[in-house]
Scaffold this motif. Structure first.
Motif, PDB file in Angstrom:
ATOM      1  N   ALA A 141      72.775  26.304   8.136  1.00 10.20           N
ATOM      2  CA  ALA A 141      73.089  27.470   7.876  1.00 10.20           C
ATOM      3  C   ALA A 141      71.806  29.025   8.562  1.00 10.20           C
ATOM      4  CB  ALA A 141      73.896  28.793   6.729  1.00 10.20           C
ATOM      5  N   VAL A 142      70.684  29.002   7.780  1.00  5.52           N
ATOM      6  CA  VAL A 142      69.944  29.474   8.763  1.00  5.52           C
ATOM      7  C   VAL A 142      69.803  29.287   9.725  1.00  5.52           C
ATOM      8  CG1 VAL A 142      67.195  29.859   7.671  1.00  5.52           C
ATOM      9  CG2 VAL A 142      68.600  29.796   6.137  1.00  5.52           C
ATOM     10  N   GLY A 143      69.658  28.282  10.600  1.00  3.54           N
ATOM     11  CA  GLY A 143      69.452  27.964  11.702  1.00  3.54           C
ATOM     12  C   GLY A 143      70.469  29.425  12.219  1.00  3.54           C
ATOM     13  N   LEU A 144      71.584  28.722  12.328  1.00  2.96           N
ATOM     14  CA  LEU A 144      72.855  29.382  12.375  1.00  2.96           C
ATOM     15  C   LEU A 144      72.576  30.849  12.496  1.00  2.96           C
ATOM     16  CD1 LEU A 144      75.290  28.845  13.680  1.00  2.96           C
ATOM     17  CD2 LEU A 144      76.040  29.042  11.315  1.00  2.96           C
ATOM     18  N   ALA A 145      72.273  32.220  11.307  1.00  6.09           N
ATOM     19  CA  ALA A 145      71.733  32.725  11.117  1.00  6.09           C
ATOM     20  C   ALA A 145      70.746  33.356  12.433  1.00  6.09           C
ATOM     21  CB  ALA A 145      71.257  33.358   9.715  1.00  6.09           C
ATOM     22  N   VAL A 146      69.846  33.036  11.518  1.00  3.61           N
ATOM     23  CA  VAL A 146      68.712  33.214  12.916  1.00  3.61           C
ATOM     24  C   VAL A 146      69.393  33.403  14.336  1.00  3.61           C
ATOM     25  CG1 VAL A 146      65.877  32.410  13.694  1.00  3.61           C
ATOM     26  CG2 VAL A 146      66.528  32.369  11.764  1.00  3.61           C
ATOM     27  N   VAL A 147      70.199  32.538  15.045  1.00  5.67           N
ATOM     28  CA  VAL A 147      70.472  32.846  16.122  1.00  5.67           C
ATOM     29  C   VAL A 147      70.883  34.014  16.303  1.00  5.67           C
ATOM     30  CG1 VAL A 147      72.400  30.850  16.876  1.00  5.67           C
ATOM     31  CG2 VAL A 147      70.941  31.340  18.815  1.00  5.67           C
ATOM     32  N   ALA A 148      71.798  33.798  15.503  1.00  9.37           N
ATOM     33  CA  ALA A 148      73.736  35.349  15.760  1.00  9.37           C
ATOM     34  C   ALA A 148      72.462  36.045  15.722  1.00  9.37           C
ATOM     35  CB  ALA A 148      73.821  35.143  14.314  1.00  9.37           C
ATOM     36  N   ALA A 149      71.262  36.633  14.719  1.00  3.19           N
ATOM     37  CA  ALA A 149      70.691  37.698  15.061  1.00  3.19           C
ATOM     38  C   ALA A 149      69.832  37.725  16.271  1.00  3.19           C
ATOM     39  CB  ALA A 149      69.376  37.435  13.911  1.00  3.19           C
ATOM     40  N   ALA A 151      70.844  36.708  18.814  1.00  5.73           N
ATOM     41  CA  ALA A 151      71.793  37.103  20.193  1.00  5.73           C
ATOM     42  C   ALA A 151      72.424  38.403  20.544  1.00  5.73           C
ATOM     43  CB  ALA A 151      73.438  36.194  19.467  1.00  5.73           C
ATOM     44  N   ARG A 152      72.335  38.974  18.725  1.00  3.76           N
ATOM     45  CA  ARG A 152      72.363  40.569  18.186  1.00  3.76           C
ATOM     46  C   ARG A 152      71.131  41.457  19.245  1.00  3.76           C
ATOM     47  NH1 ARG A 152      73.939  39.055  12.823  1.00  3.76           N
ATOM     48  NH2 ARG A 152      75.398  38.499  12.314  1.00  3.76           N
ATOM     49  N   GLY A 153      70.295  40.768  18.482  1.00  5.16           N
ATOM     50  CA  GLY A 153      69.208  40.987  19.628  1.00  5.16           C
ATOM     51  C   GLY A 153      68.763  41.302  20.948  1.00  5.16           C
ATOM     52  N   PHE A 154      70.137  40.393  21.951  1.00  7.44           N
ATOM     53  CA  PHE A 154      70.688  40.446  24.059  1.00  7.44           C
ATOM     54  C   PHE A 154      71.238  41.200  23.605  1.00  7.44           C
ATOM     55  CE2 PHE A 154      67.112  36.626  24.100  1.00  7.44           C
ATOM     56  CZ  PHE A 154      66.205  37.622  24.803  1.00  7.44           C
ATOM     57  N   ALA A 155      72.075  41.894  22.580  1.00  4.68           N
ATOM     58  CA  ALA A 155      73.548  42.311  22.955  1.00  4.68           C
ATOM     59  C   ALA A 155      73.006  43.951  22.475  1.00  4.68           C
ATOM     60  CB  ALA A 155      74.874  42.023  21.851  1.00  4.68           C
ATOM     61  N   ARG A 156      72.251  44.395  21.864  1.00  2.00           N
ATOM     62  CA  ARG A 156      72.486  45.345  21.425  1.00  2.00           C
ATOM     63  C   ARG A 156      71.692  46.830  22.304  1.00  2.00           C
ATOM     64  NH1 ARG A 156      72.465  45.031  14.415  1.00  2.00           N
ATOM     65  NH2 ARG A 156      74.789  44.744  14.720  1.00  2.00           N
ATOM     66  N   SER A 157      71.520  47.216  22.435  1.00  2.00           N
ATOM     67  CA  SER A 157      70.437  48.580  23.533  1.00  2.00           C
ATOM     68  C   SER A 157      70.511  49.556  22.811  1.00  2.00           C
ATOM     69  CB  SER A 157      71.717  48.546  24.943  1.00  2.00           C
ATOM     70  OG  SER A 157      70.730  50.096  25.248  1.00  2.00           O
ATOM     71  N   THR A 159      69.063  50.346  19.727  1.00  2.00           N
ATOM     72  CA  THR A 159      69.024  50.831  18.660  1.00  2.00           C
ATOM     73  C   THR A 159      67.807  50.814  17.740  1.00  2.00           C
ATOM     74  OG1 THR A 159      69.353  48.558  17.734  1.00  2.00           O
ATOM     75  CG2 THR A 159      71.295  49.772  18.511  1.00  2.00           C
ATOM     76  N   ASP A 160      67.889  50.890  16.034  1.00  2.00           N
ATOM     77  CA  ASP A 160      67.040  51.416  15.441  1.00  2.00           C
ATOM     78  C   ASP A 160      66.243  49.799  15.513  1.00  2.00           C
ATOM     79  OD1 ASP A 160      69.231  50.519  13.455  1.00  2.00           O
ATOM     80  OD2 ASP A 160      68.499  52.287  12.154  1.00  2.00           O
ATOM     81  N   GLY A 161      66.965  48.848  16.121  1.00  2.00           N
ATOM     82  CA  GLY A 161      65.923  47.206  15.851  1.00  2.00           C
ATOM     83  C   GLY A 161      66.683  46.499  14.925  1.00  2.00           C
ATOM     84  N   ARG A 162      68.128  47.444  13.765  1.00  2.00           N
ATOM     85  CA  ARG A 162      69.076  46.047  13.081  1.00  2.00           C
ATOM     86  C   ARG A 162      69.769  44.875  13.876  1.00  2.00           C
ATOM     87  NH1 ARG A 162      69.024  49.350   8.258  1.00  2.00           N
ATOM     88  NH2 ARG A 162      68.192  51.306   8.866  1.00  2.00           N
ATOM     89  N   ILE A 163      69.816  44.032  12.892  1.00  2.00           N
ATOM     90  CA  ILE A 163      70.186  42.717  13.745  1.00  2.00           C
ATOM     91  C   ILE A 163      71.221  41.865  12.793  1.00  2.00           C
ATOM     92  CG2 ILE A 163      67.883  42.111  15.440  1.00  2.00           C
ATOM     93  CD1 ILE A 163      67.198  40.483  13.104  1.00  2.00           C
ATOM     94  N   GLY A 164      71.327  42.971  12.006  1.00  2.96           N
ATOM     95  CA  GLY A 164      72.830  41.874  11.389  1.00  2.96           C
ATOM     96  C   GLY A 164      71.579  41.927   9.636  1.00  2.96           C
ATOM     97  N   ASN A 165      72.984  41.502   9.158  1.00  2.00           N
ATOM     98  CA  ASN A 165      72.668  41.222   7.492  1.00  2.00           C
ATOM     99  C   ASN A 165      72.311  39.613   6.895  1.00  2.00           C
ATOM    100  OD1 ASN A 165      73.279  40.102   4.726  1.00  2.00           O
ATOM    101  ND2 ASN A 165      72.266  42.476   4.262  1.00  2.00           N
ATOM    102  N   ALA A 499      61.466  38.790  15.410  1.00 10.40           N
ATOM    103  CA  ALA A 499      59.969  39.482  15.606  1.00 10.40           C
ATOM    104  C   ALA A 499      61.079  39.620  17.242  1.00 10.40           C
ATOM    105  CB  ALA A 499      58.606  39.513  15.988  1.00 10.40           C
ATOM    106  N   LEU A 500      61.192  39.331  18.035  1.00  7.85           N
ATOM    107  CA  LEU A 500      61.321  39.543  19.171  1.00  7.85           C
ATOM    108  C   LEU A 500      63.156  39.500  19.233  1.00  7.85           C
ATOM    109  CD1 LEU A 500      61.056  38.329  21.934  1.00  7.85           C
ATOM    110  CD2 LEU A 500      62.540  36.602  22.096  1.00  7.85           C
ATOM    111  N   ALA A 501      63.694  39.466  18.204  1.00  8.45           N
ATOM    112  CA  ALA A 501      65.431  39.622  17.964  1.00  8.45           C
ATOM    113  C   ALA A 501      65.274  41.201  17.843  1.00  8.45           C
ATOM    114  CB  ALA A 501      65.447  39.126  17.627  1.00  8.45           C
TER     115      ALA A 501
END
Lengths: 554, 217
Positions: A141-149, A151-157, A159-165, A499-501
């Motif tokens: 689930a940790v791996g899944l969380a990181v990849v979701a974060a 993906a949000r990094g690419f999807a958001r534009s 923003t103040d850099g938040r990538i989920g919880n 960090a990239l996200a």
């Protein structure tokens, strides 16, 4: 010829099931990781945990939560291992020594599941069930969380850099995805003969009048998540070669499907999260190309059976089970090493030199084809960034991916990511072959002994967990060093990806122009596969030449 | 617990970073404990409960009695159909070589882990070949590969149909049975590939020997 056709048919069945499943599961993963509401049971859980699942985190906080959770996991698992003798259902097993408990704790928390111990002799039911199997779920689930974060990094534009919880991602991945799938798979495995009880091991008299222990344990519940979460730590020493873990050819096919299922479905989720399904298809194509090539090569090597012993015996059946034979063993070996699972249904140390070489390269590719749950996809996205960067250099344009410019800081993070794993593998192997404590571990000398050592560090550094098991790894030296390799190999890349996200989420999307390199075309897929192979090739050719290559030629 | 760090703020003191990390670890511990109740207890116990009701025989290890009946109690069992066991006497069908302990030791499942160029494995293969040739009275070239190699688990319950067939004459002779009858038992015990393509054809050694045993008594 018929043996070849059945081998192809066998792979074909696995491919058909995955082809049918990856879209609905990818869509479900997308809905899960982008959900805005909580299930009632989740809300109750968050209240007891006293965490706020709705507070969006910046990458540094997200990482801190992830590391805090992982540290707590290591401490609890270390404690359970050290206290095992005093736990209920311990079956008279001893507590693990400090180096051993450290290694096992890190191994399961990092989704590696490298095992220096023999499950049936060294691990009690409670330790397996409430310690190891829990990490099978949450490390995936940790791996899944990181990849979701990411993906949000690419999807958001902008923003103040938040990538989920992190807590919400962790709990959702576990409760909505892994748990229900594992539950169904576990029952299917029991139906086929995988045991599921809490009995101890006890002696019976066999038909011929000898004695043999009948084993007990909650095996099916652990086996299901072991494959589904690309973990690979066996309940028993023989892992998925053990008939109580993998009793029939169809459970074998099921287990191969389970370990490939989520990694091959994640590109779909990624495509939908970044708003362009074609990107998901392109990633899927690159992953599939590498996986199919590895399955083909490994199957060819094992069925042809080159080498001194296989030729003398008339086939490469040493370390393989009759019910699986060469083809099903090769399919499993390629899939397990390319998904960071590391479960084995044959003993990789006894694979042909060529087959063992393919398994080793499968890990050294960085576990991206399709890789572990989450880790495979974020590793592949990193390689995509390398590929667009290279393409940008060739045509003299600023590289971009999914509308995000790849600048100096992004490429620095990516470069560090790409260098981490090879550094871990090569430095670890170099230390081990330089000191007596490392060399003593080899079961066999010469090139095969080197392969045993390199395989161990490749497995640890890539969080795979399979082994050339002839290596005596249960020593303080290997337990400590391989534990470090697993830790660095898991969390340094995760920190870099987050960090990239964070950077991507705060940067603005640039509109596509005529100069934008399309990243969904067959041409780009070809470039991506080439980049993946070249990066590995340049890094590992020397050490591979001294190990599997020399062995293949002798 | 989600105190976030604004990107514009230049620096955090090492002290407050440590505090934040300790707080996250503490939160992580609470999350882990709740998840352990669900994943480490509720889930395996639920699977166990359903398995005990729906598939009791399989859940207990596919045990069989000396008459070949499925049993769930270990007291009545002579073994598990899924786990190979030792059969040394000439009156039995023999399983594959095993690297699990002294052979078929379930507390030490293992393969030999010897590589494809290993000299001692080469010697072992040659030795096993001579032993089978002598025991079964067949040609060197007719010894099947599974008779010469140790399995991955050391507990392989199966042999190839070829290896079963080369043992027919000896078993029939030792038990005073006709080779046709014993060959019929082998054919009965032979299982093909699952779905026609999965895995390999095989003969379960315990099932075959149980058939011999009940036939004899």
């Amino acid at each position: 010829m018929s043996a070849t056709w059945t081998a192809i048919g066998q792979v074909g069945i696995v491919v058909l099931v995955l082809a049918a499943a990856h879209r609905p599961l990818g869509d479900y993963l997308f809905r899960t990781m982008t959900a805005t509401t909580h299930l009632a049971v989740e809300r109750a859980g968050y209240r007891i945990m006293r965490v706020d699942p709705d507070a969006e985190q910046r990458w540094s906080t997200y990482l801190l939560s992830l590391l805090g959770f992982s540290l707590a996991s290591v401490l609890v698992l270390f404690g359970l291992g050290r206290l095992q003798a005093a736990l209920p259902l311990s079956l008279g097993t001893e507590s693990l020594d400090p180096a051993g408990a450290w290694n096992t704790a890190v191994s399961f928390v990092t989704n590696t599941n490298w095992q220096w111990y023999s499950g049936e002799a060294a691990a009690g039911h409670l330790f397996q069930m409430a310690g190891l199997a829990v990490q099978n779920f949450v490390s995936a689930a940790v791996g899944l969380a990181v990849v979701a974060a990411l993906a949000r990094g690419f999807a958001r534009s902008g923003t103040d850099g938040r990538i989920g919880n992190f807590w919400a991602d962790l709990v959702r991945g576990t409760v909505r995805v892994l748990l229900p799938l594992a539950f169904v798979a576990a029952l299917a495995l029991v139906a086929a003969g995988v045991i599921q009880n809490l009995g101890a091991h006890s002696q019976i008299t066999t038909l011929a009048g000898g004695t043999q222990a009948v084993l007990g344990g909650p095996v099916a519940s652990q086996e299901a998540i072991k494959e589904l979460g690309t973990n690979g730590g066996g309940f028993f020493n023989a892992n998925s070669a053990h008939p109580f873990e993998n009793p029939t050819p169809w459970t074998n096919a099921l287990e191969v499907v389970l370990l490939l299922l989520i990694p091959f479905s994640l590109p779909r989720m990624f495509g939908r999260m970044v708003g362009d399904r074609r990107q998901g298809w392109a990633i899927l194509a690159a992953m599939s190309t590498l996986w199919v090539a590895a399955v083909g090569l490994l199957t060819w090597a094992e069925m042809a059976g080159p080498g001194l012993v296989p030729v003398a015996a008339g086939g490469a059946m040493e370390g393989k089970e009759v019910r699986f034979g060469e083809a099903a063993s090769a399919l499993f070996a390629a899939s397990t090493t390319m998904t960071s699972t590391g479960a084995v249904n044959s003993m990789h140390d006894s694979l042909t030199a060529q087959g063992g070489g393919v398994a080793l390269v499968g890990m050294l590719l960085g576990e991206v084809s399709p890789g572990g749950v989450g880790s495979g996809l974020y590793g592949m996205v990193v390689l995509i960034v390398v590929a667009v960067f290279l393409a940008g250099l060739m045509v003299g344009r600023t590289p971009e991916y999914l509308g995000k410019k790849i600048g100096r800081e992004e490429i620095t993070l990516v470069a560090l990511y790409v260098l981490t794993m090879p550094a871990v593998v090569l430095i670890g192997s170099a230390v081990a072959v330089s000191v007596p404590a490392g060399l003593e571990g080899q079961l066999q000398g010469g090139p095969h002994g080197l392969s045993e050592i390199v395989y161990a560090f490749a497995s640890a550094g890539n969080n795979n967990g399979s082994a050339f098991a002839g290596l005596t790894a249960g020593t303080p030296f290997y337990n400590t060093l391989l534990g470090l390799a697993m830790l660095v190999g898991r969390f340094v890349p995760i920190a870099l990806v987050l960090a990239l996200a964070g950077r991507l989420a705060s940067s603005r999307k640039v509109p596509e122009s005529a100069g934008t390199l399309p990243t969904h075309t067959p041409l780009f897929v070809g470039l991506l596969v080439t980049v993946t192979l070249v990066v590995v090739g340049l890094t590992f050719v020397p050490v591979l030449s001294l190990g599997p290559v020399v062995e293949s030629l002798s | 617990m989600t105190a976030t760090r604004p990107r514009s703020r230049p620096r955090y003191s090492a002290g407050s970073d440590t505090v934040a990390f300790v707080r996250q670890t503490w939160a992580g511990l609470r999350v882990l404990l709740v998840l352990t109740v669900v994943l480490g207890f509720a889930y395996p116990l639920a699977v166990t409960g359903i398995a005990q009701i729906a598939f009791p025989w399989q859940a207990h290890g596919s045990l069989v009695s000396s008459t070949g009946e499925r049993v769930t109690s270990r007291d009545d069992a002579v073994g598990s159909l899924l786990i190979g066991q030792r059969f040394d006497g000439p009156q039995w069908f023999h399983p594959r070589p095993s690297a699990a302990g002294d052979g078929y030791d379930t507390l030490a499942s293992a393969g030999s882990n010897l590589g494809p160029l290993n000299e001692s494995l080469l010697a072992a293969v040659a030795e096993r070949r001579s032993a089978v040739v002598e025991q079964e009275g067949i040609d060197q070239a007719d010894v099947p590969v599974d008779a010469l190699t140790a399995s991955a688990s050391g507990l392989d319950p199966d042999i190839s149909p070829e290896y079963a067939r080369v043992q027919v004459a000896r078993v029939a002779r030792e038990r005073g049975l006709s080779t046709d009858d014993v060959r019929a038992l082998v054919d009965d015990a032979t299982i093909g590939r699952d779905l026609g393509v999965l895995g390999e054809p095989r003969v379960n050694v315990l099932r075959l020997n149980l058939a011999l045993h009940t036939m004899g008594s």
